[in-house]
Design a protein around this motif. Structure first.
Motif, PDB file in Angstrom:
ATOM      1  N   ASP A  82      55.121  -9.543  20.598  1.00 52.44           N
ATOM      2  CA  ASP A  82      54.939  -9.148  22.008  1.00 52.44           C
ATOM      3  C   ASP A  82      56.126  -8.354  22.539  1.00 52.44           C
ATOM      4  O   ASP A  82      56.520  -8.485  23.702  1.00 52.44           O
ATOM      5  N   GLY A  83      56.728  -7.565  21.656  1.00 52.28           N
ATOM      6  CA  GLY A  83      57.838  -6.722  22.077  1.00 52.28           C
ATOM      7  C   GLY A  83      59.201  -7.358  21.980  1.00 52.28           C
ATOM      8  O   GLY A  83      60.202  -6.726  22.323  1.00 52.28           O
ATOM      9  N   TYR A  84      59.267  -8.595  21.491  1.00 51.40           N
ATOM     10  CA  TYR A  84      60.542  -9.322  21.420  1.00 51.40           C
ATOM     11  C   TYR A  84      60.892  -9.643  19.975  1.00 51.40           C
ATOM     12  O   TYR A  84      60.041 -10.085  19.198  1.00 51.40           O
ATOM     13  N   GLN A  85      62.154  -9.436  19.643  1.00 57.23           N
ATOM     14  CA  GLN A  85      62.643  -9.791  18.321  1.00 57.23           C
ATOM     15  C   GLN A  85      62.999 -11.272  18.278  1.00 57.23           C
ATOM     16  O   GLN A  85      63.070 -11.946  19.298  1.00 57.23           O
ATOM     17  N   GLY A  86      63.251 -11.739  17.059  1.00 54.50           N
ATOM     18  CA  GLY A  86      63.737 -13.103  16.904  1.00 54.50           C
ATOM     19  C   GLY A  86      62.671 -14.127  16.615  1.00 54.50           C
ATOM     20  O   GLY A  86      62.975 -15.297  16.400  1.00 54.50           O
ATOM     21  N   GLY A  87      61.393 -13.738  16.615  1.00 55.05           N
ATOM     22  CA  GLY A  87      60.322 -14.691  16.343  1.00 55.05           C
ATOM     23  C   GLY A  87      59.984 -14.755  14.866  1.00 55.05           C
ATOM     24  O   GLY A  87      60.418 -13.928  14.058  1.00 55.05           O
ATOM     25  N   ASN A  88      59.188 -15.753  14.531  1.00 56.03           N
ATOM     26  CA  ASN A  88      58.738 -15.945  13.160  1.00 56.03           C
ATOM     27  C   ASN A  88      57.219 -15.956  13.171  1.00 56.03           C
ATOM     28  O   ASN A  88      56.601 -16.760  13.868  1.00 56.03           O
ATOM     29  N   ILE A  89      56.613 -15.074  12.388  1.00 62.13           N
ATOM     30  CA  ILE A  89      55.160 -14.970  12.405  1.00 62.13           C
ATOM     31  C   ILE A  89      54.499 -16.256  11.931  1.00 62.13           C
ATOM     32  O   ILE A  89      53.377 -16.572  12.343  1.00 62.13           O
ATOM     33  N   SER A  90      55.192 -17.046  11.116  1.00 60.56           N
ATOM     34  CA  SER A  90      54.613 -18.300  10.632  1.00 60.56           C
ATOM     35  C   SER A  90      54.541 -19.360  11.724  1.00 60.56           C
ATOM     36  O   SER A  90      53.847 -20.365  11.579  1.00 60.56           O
ATOM     37  N   ASP A  91      55.256 -19.138  12.855  1.00 60.46           N
ATOM     38  CA  ASP A  91      55.175 -20.077  13.973  1.00 60.46           C
ATOM     39  C   ASP A  91      53.932 -19.846  14.828  1.00 60.46           C
ATOM     40  O   ASP A  91      53.614 -20.665  15.695  1.00 60.46           O
ATOM     41  N   LEU A  92      53.253 -18.729  14.617  1.00 64.11           N
ATOM     42  CA  LEU A  92      52.109 -18.380  15.440  1.00 64.11           C
ATOM     43  C   LEU A  92      50.825 -18.990  14.902  1.00 64.11           C
ATOM     44  O   LEU A  92      50.632 -19.094  13.689  1.00 64.11           O
ATOM     45  N   ASN A  93      49.956 -19.357  15.818  1.00 63.66           N
ATOM     46  CA  ASN A  93      48.603 -19.708  15.438  1.00 63.66           C
ATOM     47  C   ASN A  93      47.844 -18.399  15.223  1.00 63.66           C
ATOM     48  O   ASN A  93      47.765 -17.576  16.137  1.00 63.66           O
TER      49      ASN A  93
END
Length: 1012
Positions: free
Chosen positions: A186-197
């Motif tokens: 969503d335009g933000y760095q620092g996330g992990n795709i495996s945390d998403l449903n």
């Protein structure tokens, strides 16, 4: 001549009708459309247009009728015919959705037709076609240029992704994967795709070339994955439920048991003249109690006992709605996997996306997610299963595990030892990840947009480990071990974006300016001890462990790690008449990890595209409906080294005292600082071609690229005489060249039946072009897998070249070759004598293959008939080599175990797979087994049916009666069929990469999708 269906005549006879005539034309070109389908809605009555685009159809008299008109390449149109109306004209608009689809790019979005870089897009409906807890798996085979493999078969395991090959070289032991792509959520760095449903995802864009990734600078040096989650929409609230339940089963070679196990021992003893007939069997089993177990038939199939049927389930509920001013998307999900080795993984996550329009000028929003994990791992028992004797009694009379299956032999522990009780072995991890992102957007003037994004990602993790003295982890040590580790990570991302759009006649100019600040902080605390007083205390009370053995420093993680980055970027997009496109990007990046004077650098890129299909000489072509040429060039940077890698750091140590008085001392870190360390740089040239034929019934995207990386940041070893062991330096270079192809064909498309096929193909050639002193770097530890070879891929294998086994008919030839003073003989491993001196030694070691496949292909077929849908996705990886660790379990002495499928040489069985068994010999202790390292390395090429899904969607006329907008039931099979090039990989999925632990599994699940 008009074409009329038989159903029209029968319909006219059953009811009073009147005839209407019509004309179907293209809304854009005003040309008539031949072969268009015209259906009376709610019936099977229909007709098709003739060569002039005309049709005649009977409709009910005296009442309105609705016609559904469709043609491949155009949007379906519904037209109402009023009573008494005799003539109708239908205008169909071209279905250019694929060209006008909005594609998310860095800090913005454009129409697909206006893209200048190399970008692949995967939409929500494609992502959910692969039921999985990790959306990366759903991208496998769908994105050309992205090599995606499942990391392991463990519960909750993720997938690794490499885009366009390995540009950089990972430093062993650094803990940093320098080839991982950047993930932006969503335009933000620092996330992990495996945390998403996966059900929360709207689309995924994969940015591959330097122009597409340039706006992210060093962060996007290895490609960028942009994930857009679902947002609210004005209108009635929509509720969705998506769930499934499935079972898993491992694929892994069976171990030797019974006669096969005895036969191996007999041959090992026969080779040295100690066995000739079954009368000699007693001497085969000298270990305490082993021969008695053989005589009593106490054979144990450990493989069957350690693995269980795995279970996987997922449930997700989402709400989507709002008003024109306020739009809300909320979701909650639960995922649980019970692994096949009595481990489990649980994930709970919730999401709230809120967009609020304050006024005509201001808009704000909040995007939040909370994810909670709880995972219980165990030491993988398969290494014990494939090595322990298959003899003994696994359980006592009460059904409890016998730690030592042969009671008189206290040296061989059962693979089931960790299942003795709930407090025997525990590895428990709990983790909470909180994402809180917000934005404020203002449009004070026409064409001007000001936006600030502030994102935070906080991660709390605790891992507790306890192993009893009788566990697999502590076997032979005589004491228990306990530890707990707590990690608190914070990541902040603040972006300020200015966008200005100016239209001047046929020209459109878009200017984008960006400032980007990111900061990462990680705190880590660790404590461990030995000899826990009570096993029931596990890792919770370390005060009860032995004080003389207690430690408070993590063996792998510093107590604090922090880093910062700052960047300024600008981008210019120019569009003339939608035909001529230009993108110019520049970014000035600064990284705290690099040395003073080298922290900042500038990275430019330029891209151009020509929509040739819009030119007058092709505009009216019906065969070639899309033709676009793209080209780009840019330079990206990489600073992926461990923080403080440029500094010589002191570390505290308690290992000093004055008599009985302890004293603190400090030592230098093994890594010495390098004040001259600078940026690693990758320059990429990309040429692309987008094609569409027959009203885009057939589309293709072709990309050719060449990436050259220089000044690679490499952790090189130093002589021990220096007092330190390693240093980061800018040494080495790599090159990746490749071709990417994606082809989609709409084979059939009617109201009741459709069939679509998509093929993706990736060919990447990876090679190391430069190393220190222009020579190969042969690793001192693990040279087979850790060496760096010029002209070869980063992940290369270096060892002897196995040519088979010396046969009896080759005895004279074999005798010409020596290992030291040993003369080769039939049954020994035959390896290539590369220098021709008839001496087999280290000089004959060479490159034998790599983990890089020659090509990766994905083939997806989707067929729909009325309410039924069938999706079959096949995956192929060809030309790579894997290190099949379980093949190394071949035990030539016969006193252990190994896969039953390993075919060894005997005079009566002259195989070329494995050498002759020999008593008291290990693979590394007998000269005739020189080259044993090569036994593990085999061709890992495979073809598999990755997923097959059969679904049925309830007709809306039935679903609406129970307030259902959509109801679909489906069955999915995963890894249903696997074909391997090497027979040695039977019953093993090579996608695992050869690892022995937690192999991949087959899965069958049943799922349900509901919308209200």
């Amino acid at each position: 001549m008009l074409l009329s269906s038989a159903t029209t005549a029968s319909y006219a006879q059953s009811r009073q009708t009147h005839s209407i005539s019509g004309l179907v034309i293209s809304a854009d070109s005003k040309e008539t459309i031949a072969g268009a389908t015209v259906i009376l809605k709610g019936t099977t009555t229909g007709n098709t247009t003739n060569a002039d685009g005309k049709f005649i159809l009977n409709v009910p008299a005296g009442e309105p009728a609705t016609l559904v008109v469709s043609f491949l390449g155009y949007r379906p149109e519904e037209v109402t015919v009023e009573p008494g109306q005799n003539v109708v004209e239908v205008r169909l608009e071209e279905n250019v959705a694929t060209l006008n689809d909005v594609v998310v790019i860095g800090f913005g979005a454009v129409k697909k037709r206006d893209v200048t870089g190399s970008i692949a897009s995967v939409k929500a409906e494609e992502i959910v076609q692969t039921p999985t807890h990790n959306a990366v798996e759903a991208l496998q085979g769908r994105v050309p240029g992205a090599d995606i493999v499942r990391n392991s078969g463990a519960a909750g395991a993720g997938s690794s992704i490499t885009i366009r090959g390995n540009r950089s070289i990972n430093s062993p032991g650094s803990g940093i994967d320098k080839n991982s792509p950047l993930v932006v959520i969503d335009g933000y760095q620092g996330g992990n795709i495996s945390d998403l449903n996966p059900n929360d995802i709207e689309s995924v864009e994969v940015l591959k070339d330097a122009s597409a990734t340039a706006i992210y600078g060093a962060q996007g040096a290895n490609g960028v994955i942009i994930v857009s989650t679902k947002r609210g929409a004005a209108g009635k609230v929509r509720v969705d439920y998506n769930g499934y339940y499935g079972v898993n089963d491992y694929q892994f070679p069976e171990s030797r048991i019974g006669e096969g196990y005895v036969a191996l021992r007999r041959e090992a003893f026969r080779t040295v003249g100690q066995w000739s007939t079954p009368a000699d069997d007693a001497r085969l089993f000298p270990a305490p109690g082993e021969y008695d177990a053989v005589q009593n038939g106490q054979w144990v199939n450990w493989m069957d006992l350690v693995k269980n049927r795995g279970i996987q389930q997922s449930h997700a509920v989402s709400l989507r709605g709002g008003s024109e001013a306020t739009k809300v998307f909320a979701s909650a999900g639960y995922f649980r996997e019970e692994g096949m080795l009595t481990n489990n993984f649980n994930r709970l996550n919730s999401r709230l996306n809120l967009d609020q329009t304050i006024s005509k000028v201001f808009k704000t929003g909040l995007l939040t997610q909370v994810t909670y994990y709880q995972q219980n791992d165990r030491r993988d028992p398969l290494s014990v299963v494939t090595s322990i004797s298959p003899l003994g009694v696994p359980y006592d009379a009460d059904g409890r595990v016998n730690t030592f299956p042969i009671a008189s032999d206290q040296t061989r522990i059962s693979p089931l030892a960790d299942e003795l009780g709930p407090n025997t072995a525990r590895n428990n991890t709990i983790r909470t990840n909180i994402i809180a992102n917000g934005y404020l957007e203002a449009k004070p003037l026409r064409g001007l947009t000001l936006r600030t994004n502030f994102g935070s990602n906080m991660d709390f993790r605790r891992q507790g480990i306890f192993n009893d003295r009788l566990s697999l982890g502590q076997n032979g040590r005589g004491f228990s071990a306990a530890s707990t580790e707590n990690t608190f990570s914070r990541f902040i991302n603040w972006d300020n974006i200015v966008t200005y759009v100016q239209e001047l006649g046929k020209s459109t100019l878009t200017l984008t300016g960006i400032t980007n600040y990111i900061r990462s902080d990680v705190d880590n605390t660790y404590a461990g001890g030995q000899s826990q007083l009570l096993s029931s205390q596990l890792f919770y009370d370390l005060n009860s462990t032995s004080t003389t053995a207690r430690t408070f420093a993590s063996p792998s993680t510093p107590p604090y790690v922090g880093s910062k980055n700052m960047a300024y970027a600008g981008r210019v997009n120019y569009n003339y008449a939608g035909k001529y496109l230009l993108t110019v990007t520049g970014r000035y990046d600064g990284a705290s990890r690099l040395a003073p004077g080298n922290k900042w650098d500038f990275f430019p890129s330029v891209a151009a595209a020509w929509n040739i299909g819009d030119e007058d000489f092709l505009r009216n072509s019906r065969k070639l409906t899309q033709l676009k040429l793209r080209t780009s060039y840019g330079v990206a940077g990489n600073y992926a080294i461990a923080p403080y890698g440029t500094q010589s750091v002191l570390s505290a140590s308690p290992r000093m005292s004055f008599g009985d008085v302890p004293a603190q001392m400090y030592t230098f870190s093994p890594t010495v600082g390098n004040p001259n360390l600078g940026w690693e740089k990758s320059a990429t040239l990309n040429l692309g071609l987008d094609l569409g034929f027959f009203d885009n019934r057939l589309t293709a995207n072709l990309d050719v690229y060449d990436t050259r990386t220089s000044d690679i940041l490499l952790l090189r070893p130093l002589p021990l005489s220096t007092g330190v062991t390693q240093v980061y330096e800018n040494i080495g270079g790599t090159r990746n060249r490749g071709v990417e192809l994606a082809v989609t064909s709409q084979n059939f498309s009617t109201e009741n039946f459709s069939w679509t096929t998509t093929l993706t193909l990736t060919r990447n050639k990876e090679e190391i072009t430069d190393l220190l002193d222009g020579r190969d770097i042969i690793a001192t530890s693990g040279p087979e897998t850790n060496s760096l070879l010029l002209g070869r891929p980063v992940g290369s294998f270096y060892t002897y070249e196995k040519q088979g086994i010396w046969q009896t008919s080759e005895a004279d030839e074999a005798a010409k070759y020596k290992v030291g003073n040993y003369v080769m003989q039939p049954g020994d491993i035959k390896v290539a004598d590369l220098n021709g001196d008839f001496i087999i030694d280290a000089k004959d070691q060479t490159y034998i293959g790599s983990t890089v496949p020659k090509f990766v292909a994905g083939l997806q077929n989707t067929v729909r008939y009325r309410g039924f849908d069938l999706n079959v996705f096949a995956l192929a990886r060809y030309g790579q080599m894997i290190n099949a660790q379980f093949l190394g379990r071949y035990n030539p002495s016969g006193n252990g175990n190994g896969p039953a499928s390993l075919d060894y040489w005997t005079p009566e069985n002259p195989t070329n797979d494995f050498p002759r068994p020999r008593k008291d010999s290990n693979l590394n202790s007998y000269a005739g087994y020189t080259g044993y390292q090569a036994l593990n390395f085999v061709d890992g090429s495979f073809f598999k049916i990755r997923t097959m899904t059969l679904g049925y969607t309830l007709p809306k006329s039935i679903g609406s009666k129970v307030m259902l907008q959509n109801a679909r039931l489906y069955v999915t099979a995963t890894n249903l069929l696997i074909l391997t090039k090497s027979d040695l990989l039977d019953n093993y999925d090579p996608e695992r990469g050869g690892a022995e632990s937690t192999p991949l599994s087959r899965q069958v699940l049943v799922g349900l999708n509901l919308s209200f």
